[in-house]
Design an enzyme around this catalytic site. Structure first.
Site, short mmCIF file in Angstrom:
data_model
loop_
_atom_site.label_atom_id
_atom_site.label_comp_id
_atom_site.label_asym_id
_atom_site.label_seq_id
_atom_site.Cartn_x
_atom_site.Cartn_y
_atom_site.Cartn_z
N GLN A 99 58.02 -5.65 33.40
CA GLN A 99 58.26 -6.08 32.02
C GLN A 99 59.03 -7.38 31.93
O GLN A 99 59.05 -8.02 30.88
CB GLN A 99 58.99 -4.97 31.23
CG GLN A 99 58.18 -3.70 31.07
CD GLN A 99 56.90 -3.90 30.26
OE1 GLN A 99 56.80 -4.80 29.42
NE2 GLN A 99 55.90 -3.06 30.51
N HIS A 112 59.53 3.82 34.99
CA HIS A 112 58.11 4.15 34.84
C HIS A 112 57.76 5.14 35.95
O HIS A 112 58.37 5.09 37.03
CB HIS A 112 57.31 2.86 35.00
CG HIS A 112 55.85 2.98 34.72
ND1 HIS A 112 54.96 3.43 35.67
CD2 HIS A 112 55.12 2.69 33.63
CE1 HIS A 112 53.74 3.41 35.15
NE2 HIS A 112 53.80 2.96 33.92
N LYS A 149 50.32 -8.15 32.86
CA LYS A 149 51.34 -8.18 31.79
C LYS A 149 51.84 -9.61 31.57
O LYS A 149 52.65 -9.87 30.70
CB LYS A 149 52.50 -7.25 32.14
CG LYS A 149 52.06 -5.77 32.20
CD LYS A 149 53.24 -4.86 32.29
CE LYS A 149 52.91 -3.51 32.85
NZ LYS A 149 52.13 -2.65 31.96
N ASP A 172 61.68 -3.71 39.98
CA ASP A 172 60.37 -3.67 39.32
C ASP A 172 60.41 -4.66 38.15
O ASP A 172 61.08 -4.41 37.15
CB ASP A 172 60.13 -2.22 38.85
CG ASP A 172 58.94 -2.09 37.90
OD1 ASP A 172 58.31 -3.10 37.57
OD2 ASP A 172 58.67 -0.94 37.49
N CYS A 221 54.35 6.63 30.20
CA CYS A 221 54.55 6.91 31.64
C CYS A 221 56.02 6.94 31.99
O CYS A 221 56.43 6.48 33.08
CB CYS A 221 53.81 5.91 32.53
SG CYS A 221 52.05 5.90 32.29
N1 7TS Z 1 56.74 -0.46 35.88
C1 7TS Z 1 56.92 -0.76 34.60
C2 7TS Z 1 58.31 -1.09 34.09
C3 7TS Z 1 55.82 -0.80 33.73
O1 7TS Z 1 56.00 -1.13 32.46
C4 7TS Z 1 54.53 -0.48 34.23
C5 7TS Z 1 53.33 -0.41 33.33
C6 7TS Z 1 54.39 -0.18 35.58
C7 7TS Z 1 55.52 -0.17 36.38
C8 7TS Z 1 53.06 0.13 36.22
O2 7TS Z 1 52.25 -0.98 36.23
P1 7TS Z 1 50.73 -0.89 36.78
O3 7TS Z 1 50.14 -2.20 36.43
O4 7TS Z 1 50.79 -0.61 38.22
O5 7TS Z 1 50.10 0.25 36.01
N2 7TS Z 1 53.64 -0.09 31.98
C9 7TS Z 1 52.77 0.25 31.02
C10 7TS Z 1 53.17 0.51 29.72
O6 7TS Z 1 54.32 0.42 29.31
N3 7TS Z 1 52.09 0.85 28.99
O7 7TS Z 1 51.02 0.84 29.80
C11 7TS Z 1 51.42 0.46 31.07
#
Ligand code: 7TS
Length: 405
Positions: A202, A122, A225, A199, A363
């Site tokens: 997911q 990401h 999530k 990370d 992203c």
């Molecule tokens: N890393 C992964 C693997 C992610 O899926 C996401 C968010 C992030 C980092 C960033 O998370 P945040 O909460 O700091 O924004 N992924 C997604 C997605 O797949 N669709 O919208 C956000």
């Protein structure tokens, strides 16, 4: 306890609504999951009964709020099997967690060293490292991905070498669903003394993680999530690693002493928690963790795997349907293109039929480029989804494709 999806759905009133006259089919769970009543009620109980700032007051409400927040820190510690609760930091999200570490490493990483990530990260696990490399002159390297969306690790001994300072990668890809060989990468990184970060954005809702078994330096989770509130991330760090890093932000509650000349910092976790924390979010996340653990992450993962297999089987008959990322070892993310259509158009036409999916690059532009697609349509399944919803999704997709072709 038997897995009763209808009982589970009753906990999520938001699912029981119509969108454009059709029952809502919410398949955008990798972006954010819906929240069960226990989470919503925990937040409203906090505001109705014990809203106060934490770690500040001697009064009863402040004590209750502090106890509530600190009990969640302990709950998270137990959930990922960290050694001590002080190793759990509350952040604003995964993005904030990774930036905290990448910033902190500025004076530790130097020119001549390298930082290793993967092609399926990401942007939040790419850009902070690019910024670190810009600041320090270190080199950014990455593991490429094969046609199935799996990491190519044949070159692991050349990619991770004696000059590797940091290795950072996701446990499960949000764009492809691939489950990565975490222990293989961590062992190699540890053998050269690199700092390691996983990370878990997911994986949090789908897999149990034991940070001591992995022996990872940093691990980050996202509340939103995992059926918890937005604006809250968890950053686990080994005590000695966290103590070696400078704080990311300065302000209230992260200090030991402040004079007009200089300040000294508090110990962990407070050193990394400047300002008033996301108290309601933390309280809500505690309720989300209890909810998930009562269902059992293994049971949830088994349910979602069944949904993924069913969706793949159902959609394969659609002409031009191609899955992007078909590793055998994957979580419940179905990223796909349909030849002759644009993912955005599919997303709009599905929405008109009540089906919520995500479209575009997720992203993760580099992995889209690697697959030579401008983006994908992505259906991602959660603990409350059903096979009937997948039937509705497939029917809506067939209709959309017929309209576009
Ligand atoms: N890393 C992964 C693997 C992610 O899926 C996401 C968010 C992030 C980092 C960033 O998370 P945040 O909460 O700091 O924004 N992924 C997604 C997605 O797949 N669709 O919208 C956000």
């Amino acid at each position: 306890m038997a897995y009763n999806v209808q009982d589970i759905r009753a906990q999520f009133p938001i699912l029981n609504q119509k969108i454009h006259g059709h029952p809502l089919v919410y398949l955008d769970n990798a972006a954010t999951s819906q929240k069960p009543l226990v989470v919503i009620n925990a937040i409203s109980d906090y505001y109705l009964n014990y809203n106060a700032n934490v770690h500040r007051g001697v009064h009863t409400l402040s004590q209750r709020a502090t106890d509530g927040m600190e009990s969640v820190r302990e709950q998270v510690r137990a959930h990922i099997n960290a050694k001590e609760a002080a190793e759990i930091i509350f952040t604003r999200g995964i993005t904030d967690s990774i930036n905290t570490i990448a910033f902190g490493l500025s004076s530790i990483v130097s020119k001549g060293q390298n930082v290793v990530i993967t092609e399926m990260e990401h942007h939040s696990n790419i850009v902070p490292w690019q910024m670190l490399c810009e600041r320090t002159g270190a080199e950014l390297r990455y593991f490429p991905v094969n046609a199935h969306g799996e990491l190519v690790v044949d070159q692991i001994d050349t990619i991770i070498d004696k000059d590797t300072a940091v290795v950072s990668f996701n446990h499960i890809s949000n764009a492809l669903g691939t489950i990565n060989p975490v222990q293989l990468l961590l062992k190699k990184a540890q053998s050269v003394g690199a700092w390691t970060l996983v990370d878990g954005a997911q994986s949090g809702p789908h897999a149990m993680v034991d940070v001591q078994e992995w022996d990872v330096d940093f691990f980050t989770l996202s509340s939103h999530k995992m059926y918890g509130p937005t604006g809250l991330g968890i950053l686990y760090g080994k005590r000695e690693r966290l103590e070696a890093l400078p704080p990311y932000q300065g302000g209230g509650e992260m200090i030991a002493t402040v004079t007009m000349k200089e300040s000294s910092y508090a110990g962990i976790p407070h050193k990394f928690e400047a300002g008033t924390p996301h108290i309601e979010g933390i309280i809500g996340f505690g309720a989300a963790l209890t909810f998930v653990n009562e269902l059992g992450i293994e049971n949830i993962a088994a349910h979602e795997s069944e949904l993924l297999a069913y969706a793949v089987e159902q959609c394969s008959s659609i002409e031009g349907f191609r899955i992007i990322g078909d590793s055998l070892n994957k979580a419940s993310v179905l990223s796909f293109v349909v030849d002759g259509t644009h993912s955005y158009d599919l997303g709009v036409l599905l929405d008109q039929q009540g089906v919520a999916i995500r479209t575009g690059q997720h992203c993760t532009q580099p992995i889209m480029d690697a697959f030579c697609v401008s983006g994908t349509a992505r259906a991602s399944f959660a603990l409350y989804n059903t096979k009937e919803e997948i039937d509705l999704f497939k029917a809506a997709l067939v209709k959309a494709v017929n309209m576009l072709k």
